[in-house]
Design an enzyme around this catalytic site. Structure first.
Site, PDB file in Angstrom:
ATOM      1  N   LYS A 111     -56.588  68.639 -21.885  1.00 20.18           N
ATOM      2  CA  LYS A 111     -56.635  67.825 -23.113  1.00 20.18           C
ATOM      3  C   LYS A 111     -55.324  66.851 -23.276  1.00 20.18           C
ATOM      4  O   LYS A 111     -55.284  65.954 -23.771  1.00 20.18           O
ATOM      5  CB  LYS A 111     -57.120  68.474 -24.408  1.00 20.18           C
ATOM      6  CG  LYS A 111     -58.414  68.938 -24.259  1.00 20.18           C
ATOM      7  CD  LYS A 111     -59.143  69.499 -25.586  1.00 20.18           C
ATOM      8  CE  LYS A 111     -60.433  70.040 -25.742  1.00 20.18           C
ATOM      9  NZ  LYS A 111     -61.028  70.959 -26.453  1.00 20.18           N
ATOM     10  N   LYS A 194     -66.491  68.150 -15.057  1.00 16.87           N
ATOM     11  CA  LYS A 194     -67.590  68.623 -16.037  1.00 16.87           C
ATOM     12  C   LYS A 194     -68.050  67.794 -17.230  1.00 16.87           C
ATOM     13  O   LYS A 194     -67.478  66.946 -17.494  1.00 16.87           O
ATOM     14  CB  LYS A 194     -67.115  70.016 -16.466  1.00 16.87           C
ATOM     15  CG  LYS A 194     -66.081  69.835 -17.694  1.00 16.87           C
ATOM     16  CD  LYS A 194     -65.989  71.174 -18.529  1.00 16.87           C
ATOM     17  CE  LYS A 194     -64.893  70.884 -19.653  1.00 16.87           C
ATOM     18  NZ  LYS A 194     -64.524  71.808 -20.606  1.00 16.87           N
ATOM     19  N   LYS A 197     -67.999  66.535 -24.031  1.00 16.04           N
ATOM     20  CA  LYS A 197     -68.183  65.972 -25.265  1.00 16.04           C
ATOM     21  C   LYS A 197     -67.321  64.601 -25.125  1.00 16.04           C
ATOM     22  O   LYS A 197     -67.615  63.543 -26.052  1.00 16.04           O
ATOM     23  CB  LYS A 197     -68.069  66.723 -26.406  1.00 16.04           C
ATOM     24  CG  LYS A 197     -69.389  67.520 -26.590  1.00 16.04           C
ATOM     25  CD  LYS A 197     -68.851  68.531 -28.045  1.00 16.04           C
ATOM     26  CE  LYS A 197     -70.008  69.524 -28.117  1.00 16.04           C
ATOM     27  NZ  LYS A 197     -69.338  70.770 -28.393  1.00 16.04           N
TER      28      LYS A 197
HETATM   29  P1  TYM Z   1     -67.410  74.051 -26.599  1.00 15.01           P
HETATM   30  O1  TYM Z   1     -67.780  73.268 -28.079  1.00 15.01           O
HETATM   31  O2  TYM Z   1     -66.699  72.878 -25.844  1.00 15.01           O
HETATM   32  O3  TYM Z   1     -68.900  74.136 -25.983  1.00 15.01           O
HETATM   33  C1  TYM Z   1     -69.776  75.100 -26.432  1.00 15.01           C
HETATM   34  C2  TYM Z   1     -70.391  76.017 -25.312  1.00 15.01           C
HETATM   35  O4  TYM Z   1     -70.780  74.985 -24.320  1.00 15.01           O
HETATM   36  C3  TYM Z   1     -70.195  75.370 -22.979  1.00 15.01           C
HETATM   37  N1  TYM Z   1     -70.176  74.348 -22.152  1.00 15.01           N
HETATM   38  C4  TYM Z   1     -70.676  74.142 -20.800  1.00 15.01           C
HETATM   39  N2  TYM Z   1     -71.322  74.686 -20.123  1.00 15.01           N
HETATM   40  C5  TYM Z   1     -71.539  74.526 -18.959  1.00 15.01           C
HETATM   41  N3  TYM Z   1     -71.441  73.039 -18.459  1.00 15.01           N
HETATM   42  C6  TYM Z   1     -70.763  72.402 -19.258  1.00 15.01           C
HETATM   43  N4  TYM Z   1     -70.338  71.300 -18.744  1.00 15.01           N
HETATM   44  C7  TYM Z   1     -70.281  72.775 -20.458  1.00 15.01           C
HETATM   45  N5  TYM Z   1     -69.589  72.157 -21.534  1.00 15.01           N
HETATM   46  C8  TYM Z   1     -69.343  73.102 -22.416  1.00 15.01           C
HETATM   47  C9  TYM Z   1     -68.913  76.117 -23.282  1.00 15.01           C
HETATM   48  O5  TYM Z   1     -68.304  76.878 -22.261  1.00 15.01           O
HETATM   49  C10 TYM Z   1     -69.251  76.682 -24.474  1.00 15.01           C
HETATM   50  O6  TYM Z   1     -69.798  78.221 -24.336  1.00 15.01           O
HETATM   51  N6  TYM Z   1     -63.656  76.786 -27.403  1.00 15.01           N
HETATM   52  C11 TYM Z   1     -65.066  76.784 -27.574  1.00 15.01           C
HETATM   53  C12 TYM Z   1     -65.784  77.134 -28.772  1.00 15.01           C
HETATM   54  C13 TYM Z   1     -65.206  78.412 -29.555  1.00 15.01           C
HETATM   55  C14 TYM Z   1     -65.843  79.516 -29.128  1.00 15.01           C
HETATM   56  C15 TYM Z   1     -65.193  80.681 -29.899  1.00 15.01           C
HETATM   57  C16 TYM Z   1     -66.449  80.151 -27.896  1.00 15.01           C
HETATM   58  C17 TYM Z   1     -64.298  78.741 -30.560  1.00 15.01           C
HETATM   59  N7  TYM Z   1     -64.490  80.058 -30.746  1.00 15.01           N
HETATM   60  C18 TYM Z   1     -65.253  81.967 -29.712  1.00 15.01           C
HETATM   61  C19 TYM Z   1     -66.762  81.226 -27.961  1.00 15.01           C
HETATM   62  C20 TYM Z   1     -66.240  82.404 -28.730  1.00 15.01           C
HETATM   63  C21 TYM Z   1     -65.549  75.266 -26.915  1.00 15.01           C
HETATM   64  O7  TYM Z   1     -64.725  74.453 -27.585  1.00 15.01           O
HETATM   65  O8  TYM Z   1     -66.815  75.360 -26.744  1.00 15.01           O
END
Ligand code: TYM
Length: 326
Positions: A111, A194, A197
């Protein structure tokens, strides 16, 4: 029953990667676990946000969880900023993780490198400490995530173990659950990257996209020129991505699916059809929920109250063990 925690950021639209890498598993796992699901709005603040847009997007993300099938009666669903113990514990986490460990996080490097001239907040750097707080506040046993979050769960384990060894047994050390197919959905146009968003281009499929547009995006998905349908992520990233998507949606092994195809066209067509069949009912449920944001906010408040009961107990334990007075 083992305790499960996971979170999703309310920035941008929920896409197929979020759905297949995380949300569909959240729905299944809520049957056998004491599941807690969080819309992590404080994490979204690590990048610049517009206030009205963040508010709208927080509610919309919660509605997406409901539309996908999270049941707020069985699971706890809430918004991170409504439970003040999250940023409170995050400070203790920041003081337990090192600068060196945070510097090695690939999500931060990605990022902050994306646009090196723009403002990079300190929050973006300390983000994993807040994520560790999210997880550890609930005595979490398992964290279902996509593959990109593996490193954040691992650093959470390191923080928990270090805290426990410094201050006595305080936190449960959690494990991640990463799905066999769908853990890393790639961009349909740039299958080396990947689906994300932050890149909302022709290679992204959002859960709320028009279904005809989704069919077109699969038709135009980048593959390769050797014409052989094989699951080989390094040599054939585009074709392997289609097989992973089809595998995740139909609950089949991507390698076994490859044997059923000899041409790219039918693979693209079947993948599009399977995705559309999965998204159609989700879109319909989302449209119903969308009309009543007040009801969603009521459910979120109830969820936050439930979450706070657990979070306040665990925070009190951590405060006591570290030497803060009551
Ligand atoms: P975030 O919001 O980016 O994504 C949410 C979930 O979607 C999964 N994900 C994907 N899985 C497969 N292929 C992809 N291209 C892809 N893009 C996103 C992510 O792995 C995630 O499971 N830091 C985390 C949010 C968070 C969190 C937590 C997660 C904050 N606190 C505590 C677990 C436990 C995040 O930015 O996810």
């Amino acid at each position: 029953m083992s305790r499960l925690f996971s979170g999703i950021q309310p920035s941008g639209e929920v896409h197929l990667g979020n759905l297949l890498g995380a949300l569909v598993n959240w729905v299944t796992l809520q049957d056998e676990h004491d599941a807690i699901y969080c819309v992590v709005d404080l994490h979204a603040l690590t990048l610049p946000q517009v206030a009205d847009e963040l508010r709208r997007s927080t509610i919309a993300t919660a509605q997406m969880l409901l539309a996908v099938g999270i049941d707020p009666e069985r699971s706890t669903m809430f918004v991170q900023s409504q439970v003040p113990q999250h940023p409170q514990l995050a400070w203790l986490m920041e003081c337990t993780v090192s600068y060196g460990e945070l510097s090695r996080m690939t999500a931060f490097k990605d990022k902050s490198n994306r646009d090196s001239t723009s403002f990079i907040s300190a929050g973006l750097f300390t983000y994993p400490a807040l994520q560790a707080a999210d997880i550890l506040l609930y005595d979490t046993d398992v964290v279902p995530v996509g593959a990109d979050q593996r490193q954040h769960v691992e650093i959470t384990r390191d923080i928990a173990e270090r805290f426990n060894s410094r201050h006595g047994d305080t936190f449960v050390v959690p494990a991640h659950i990463i799905p066999p197919a769908g853990a890393r959905i790639m961009d349909l146009q740039n299958p080396g990257n990947k689906m994300s968003k932050s890149v909302d281009g022709a290679g992204t499929v959002n859960v709320l996209d028009d279904l005809a547009k989704i069919a077109k995006r699969f038709k135009r998905a980048v593959t390769d020129s050797d014409g052989d349908v094989r699951f080989d992520v390094d040599a054939k990233p585009g074709v392997s991505n289609l097989l992973s998507i089809l595998g995740a949606v139909t609950d089949r092994d991507p390698e076994a699916l490859a044997d059923e195809y000899s041409q790219y066209g039918p693979l693209k067509g079947d993948t599009a059809d399977a995705v559309i069949a999965m998204l159609e009912p989700i879109q319909a449920r989302y449209r119903e929920l969308e009309d009543d944001p007040a009801e969603t906010m009521r459910l979120l408040r109830l969820g936050a109250d439930k979450a706070e009961v657990i979070a306040s107990e665990v925070l009190a334990r951590a405060r006591r063990n570290v030497g803060l007075i009551d």
